[in-house]
Design a protein around this motif. Structure first.
Motif, mmCIF file in Angstrom:
data_model
loop_
_atom_site.group_PDB
_atom_site.id
_atom_site.type_symbol
_atom_site.label_atom_id
_atom_site.label_comp_id
_atom_site.label_asym_id
_atom_site.label_seq_id
_atom_site.Cartn_x
_atom_site.Cartn_y
_atom_site.Cartn_z
ATOM 1 N N SER A 120 0.815 -1.219 0.000
ATOM 2 C CA SER A 120 0.000 0.000 0.000
ATOM 3 C C SER A 120 0.847 1.267 0.000
ATOM 4 C CB SER A 120 -0.963 -0.004 1.195
ATOM 5 O OG SER A 120 -1.831 -1.127 1.100
ATOM 6 N N LEU A 121 2.028 1.223 0.615
ATOM 7 C CA LEU A 121 2.908 2.391 0.562
ATOM 8 C C LEU A 121 3.325 2.693 -0.871
ATOM 9 C CD1 LEU A 121 5.241 2.044 3.694
ATOM 10 C CD2 LEU A 121 3.377 3.672 3.332
ATOM 11 N N ALA A 122 3.540 1.653 -1.663
ATOM 12 C CA ALA A 122 3.870 1.867 -3.079
ATOM 13 C C ALA A 122 2.697 2.525 -3.801
ATOM 14 C CB ALA A 122 4.233 0.536 -3.738
ATOM 15 N N LEU A 123 1.476 2.101 -3.477
ATOM 16 C CA LEU A 123 0.280 2.710 -4.070
ATOM 17 C C LEU A 123 0.147 4.163 -3.622
ATOM 18 C CD1 LEU A 123 -2.435 2.392 -5.635
ATOM 19 C CD2 LEU A 123 -3.465 1.712 -3.454
ATOM 20 N N TYR A 124 0.313 4.421 -2.345
ATOM 21 C CA TYR A 124 0.212 5.787 -1.837
ATOM 22 C C TYR A 124 1.283 6.689 -2.463
ATOM 23 C CZ TYR A 124 -2.700 3.811 1.981
ATOM 24 O OH TYR A 124 -3.675 3.178 2.732
ATOM 25 N N HIS A 125 2.485 6.156 -2.628
ATOM 26 C CA HIS A 125 3.570 6.953 -3.197
ATOM 27 C C HIS A 125 3.249 7.394 -4.624
ATOM 28 C CE1 HIS A 125 7.556 7.746 -5.022
ATOM 29 N NE2 HIS A 125 7.815 8.265 -3.843
ATOM 30 N N HIS A 126 2.526 6.562 -5.338
ATOM 31 C CA HIS A 126 2.132 6.892 -6.713
ATOM 32 C C HIS A 126 1.355 8.208 -6.757
ATOM 33 C CE1 HIS A 126 0.716 6.309 -10.817
ATOM 34 N NE2 HIS A 126 -0.521 6.474 -10.388
ATOM 35 N N ASP A 182 11.546 -5.967 -2.315
ATOM 36 C CA ASP A 182 11.381 -7.135 -3.179
ATOM 37 C C ASP A 182 10.503 -6.842 -4.395
ATOM 38 O OD1 ASP A 182 11.640 -9.780 -4.019
ATOM 39 O OD2 ASP A 182 9.889 -10.438 -2.873
ATOM 40 N N GLU A 183 9.399 -6.116 -4.174
ATOM 41 C CA GLU A 183 8.416 -5.945 -5.254
ATOM 42 C C GLU A 183 8.422 -4.554 -5.886
ATOM 43 O OE1 GLU A 183 5.183 -8.082 -5.779
ATOM 44 O OE2 GLU A 183 5.101 -9.190 -3.893
ATOM 45 N N TYR A 184 8.927 -3.568 -5.164
ATOM 46 C CA TYR A 184 8.894 -2.194 -5.670
ATOM 47 C C TYR A 184 10.260 -1.529 -5.455
ATOM 48 C CZ TYR A 184 3.923 -3.235 -4.820
ATOM 49 O OH TYR A 184 2.682 -3.812 -4.777
ATOM 50 N N PRO A 185 11.334 -2.094 -5.997
ATOM 51 C CA PRO A 185 12.671 -1.530 -5.736
ATOM 52 C C PRO A 185 12.797 -0.075 -6.189
ATOM 53 C CG PRO A 185 12.731 -3.160 -7.512
ATOM 54 C CD PRO A 185 11.390 -3.272 -6.868
ATOM 55 N N GLU A 186 12.039 0.294 -7.234
ATOM 56 C CA GLU A 186 12.111 1.676 -7.724
ATOM 57 C C GLU A 186 11.510 2.658 -6.728
ATOM 58 O OE1 GLU A 186 8.092 0.140 -8.718
ATOM 59 O OE2 GLU A 186 10.115 -0.703 -8.726
ATOM 60 N N VAL A 187 10.582 2.189 -5.880
ATOM 61 C CA VAL A 187 9.977 3.028 -4.841
ATOM 62 C C VAL A 187 10.789 2.920 -3.551
ATOM 63 C CG1 VAL A 187 7.918 3.427 -3.417
ATOM 64 C CG2 VAL A 187 7.665 2.830 -5.838
ATOM 65 N N ALA A 188 11.246 1.719 -3.224
ATOM 66 C CA ALA A 188 11.988 1.487 -1.975
ATOM 67 C C ALA A 188 13.196 2.395 -1.854
ATOM 68 C CB ALA A 188 12.411 0.021 -1.880
ATOM 69 N N GLY A 189 13.823 2.719 -2.977
ATOM 70 C CA GLY A 189 14.999 3.577 -2.941
ATOM 71 C C GLY A 189 14.676 5.048 -2.748
ATOM 72 N N LEU A 190 13.382 5.393 -2.850
ATOM 73 C CA LEU A 190 12.985 6.799 -2.767
ATOM 74 C C LEU A 190 12.372 7.184 -1.434
ATOM 75 C CD1 LEU A 190 11.237 7.178 -6.265
ATOM 76 C CD2 LEU A 190 13.546 7.904 -5.642
ATOM 77 N N ILE A 191 11.873 6.195 -0.680
ATOM 78 C CA ILE A 191 11.125 6.531 0.530
ATOM 79 C C ILE A 191 11.765 5.929 1.772
ATOM 80 C CG2 ILE A 191 8.999 6.654 -0.823
ATOM 81 C CD1 ILE A 191 8.063 4.082 0.517
ATOM 82 N N SER A 192 11.441 6.536 2.902
ATOM 83 C CA SER A 192 12.014 6.096 4.174
ATOM 84 C C SER A 192 10.914 5.958 5.219
ATOM 85 C CB SER A 192 13.062 7.119 4.631
ATOM 86 O OG SER A 192 13.567 6.779 5.893
ATOM 87 N N PRO A 193 10.345 4.747 5.379
ATOM 88 C CA PRO A 193 9.354 4.542 6.444
ATOM 89 C C PRO A 193 10.057 4.400 7.793
ATOM 90 C CG PRO A 193 9.214 2.833 4.717
ATOM 91 C CD PRO A 193 10.523 3.543 4.573
ATOM 92 N N THR A 194 9.579 5.112 8.804
ATOM 93 C CA THR A 194 10.218 5.086 10.120
ATOM 94 C C THR A 194 9.177 5.101 11.231
ATOM 95 O OG1 THR A 194 10.419 7.488 10.086
ATOM 96 C CG2 THR A 194 12.337 6.250 9.370
#
Length: 460
Positions: A387-393, A425-437
């Motif tokens: 869902s974070l990948a969806l929200y980031h969109h 694993d599934e959204y490497p293009e998003v994982a490199g842009l965001i920082s969940p903390t």
């Protein structure tokens, strides 16, 4: 996984909810062969407009999938940005279908009625040759720390209040209450006043009061809020619309005050905690409260009610009792999600317990290493990663701060670690842009009430 004839590739599935179909993954699969341009826009108060450019198939054999995809995007836009008028350009047949769905007797009658009430305008879906241009009105908010301030955070299961002197909390407390099941607005009013007085006892004076509350607030007035779900409409109009204004003025007289949606305050808490902007704040408690501080440190004026934004494309997804829709965030990122998943983990919770008490029972089990409750938090972590990948969109945020009682303790750490793994694993293009903390444990619980205290600007 397959949905509406479209193959949806998903590697990470929640172990306690094998039927989960991430909506973002469905959207990606749908768009692979969609070539017909379609433009959408949603208008909200003050002539502000959010625009979304996309594509559909536009063929008879894909008509059902087209309608599903467009309806879910419109649903997302309405609850993310807010609005009372939907513009569609590019396909008249799709527009007619949306007019049928978003009508007084249609599938999304709840949304139709809710948005009309919030914006005090008739809700419409219209076809046009070209959608209006994007227009926003972001505003700077909060971060005022000087003086003796009270921050009040009204949740659905407990209310939190903090006394803050020059930016430092000197007192915080949480009190269990039951606003969503109580029809008497005096119950709510008395609870608010009791909290304000409790905080005031720990300061030499009260210079300002800030309120964080679930719901939609315009000019400090309650336009709609699940906290007052059982209050009859005539009582809502008479006693709830100005309930926070009355409580503050009756208790402290003419002091500065500000009332904001709890999601916006969670985002503000995140920005203050991190010392950064471009922050999405998500508070997982009675519901999913979300807010966004943009790259310039401003609040956007968007609705940000992601509790009602769909995240699961499964036709068997759990239904939300209030909106009547399925697959929406409230059942995935709140205490409802923990309760929903408990039976699949082999955990039986007494029906006599309140939802907040059920969550506490599951959290107690997390004190036992290897507890079956761990699977609940791993499953929520999978939901969150997708869902974070969806929200980031839609948002393009850089930071995500995860707050609320569901994120408390070891369970919150499991959710975060699992979500990060799914993103990588599934959204490497998003994982490199965001920082969940996660904030520290105390901030997870009362960070919002402290941030709320910073909302009003002192009189000069």
């Amino acid at each position: 996984m397959k949905h509406l004839g479209i193959e949806v590739p998903v590697k990470n599935v929640p172990e306690l909810d094998k039927g989960f179909i991430p909506l973002g993954k469905f959207n990606q699969a749908f768009l692979k062969d969609a070539n017909k341009p379609l433009d959408l826009a949603v208008e909200r108060s003050g002539g502000q407009v959010a625009v979304y450019h996309t594509r559909i198939h536009g063929t008879p054999e894909m008509a059902q999938a087209d309608a599903y995809y467009v309806e879910r995007v419109i649903k997302t836009m309405l609850w993310l940005y807010g609005g009372f008028k939907v513009y569609i350009s590019g396909d008249e047949a799709v527009c007619r279908k949306m007019q049928e769905i978003y009508s007084a007797k249609g599938q999304q009658a709840f949304d139709f009625d809710y948005m009309a009430n919030v914006y005090e305008q008739p809700f419409q879906v219209v076809f046009c040759d070209q959608v209006p241009q994007e227009k926003g009105d972001p505003k700077a908010i909060g971060r005022h720390l000087e003086g003796c301030r009270i921050g009040f955070d009204a949740g659905g299961s407990d209310r939190k209040v903090s006394a803050v002197i020059d930016g430092e909390p000197v007192f915080s407390e949480e009190v269990v209450w039951f606003p969503k099941t109580n029809s008497d607005p005096d119950y709510h009013y008395e609870g608010i006043v009791a909290a304000l007085k409790s905080a005031a006892e720990h300061m030499p004076r009260v210079d300002a009061v800030g309120v964080s509350s679930a719901g939609v607030y315009i000019d400090n007035r309650t336009m709609n809020a699940s906290l007052f779900l059982k209050v009859p409409k005539d009582q809502f109009d008479a006693k709830v619309k100005d309930i926070y204004i009355r409580a503050i003025r009756d208790t402290f007289g003419d002091v500065p005050y500000a009332v904001c949606n709890d999601g916006d305050v969670s985002a503000l808490a995140g920005a203050m905690n991190l010392g950064e902007n471009n922050v999405l704040g998500i508070a997982m408690g009675t519901s999913e409260a979300v807010g966004f501080v943009d790259p310039n440190g401003c609040i956007t004026g968007w609705l940000n009610e992601l509790a009602f934004v769909p995240v699961d494309a499964s036709p068997a997804a759990m239904r939300d009792e209030w909106s009547g829709d399925i697959g929406c965030g409230v059942k995935y990122f709140s205490q409802d999600s923990v309760i929903k998943l408990a039976p699949a983990a082999g955990i039986n919770l007494s029906p006599d317990l309140s939802p907040a008490e059920k969550l506490k029972e599951v959290q107690k089990l997390m004190d036992i290493p290897g507890s079956p409750a761990e699977a609940i938090y791993r499953s929520i972590g999978v939901y969150l990663g997708h869902s974070l990948a969806l929200y980031h969109h839609y948002y393009g945020f850089k930071h995500v701060l995860l707050l609320g009682r569901v994120m408390s303790g070891r369970g919150g750490d499991i959710i975060l670690d699992t979500a990060k793994a799914v993103l990588a694993d599934e959204y490497p293009e998003v994982a490199g842009l965001i920082s969940p903390t996660l904030p520290d444990e105390k901030s997870r619980r009362v960070g919002q009430s402290v941030a709320a205290a910073s909302l009003p600007e002192l009189k000069k």
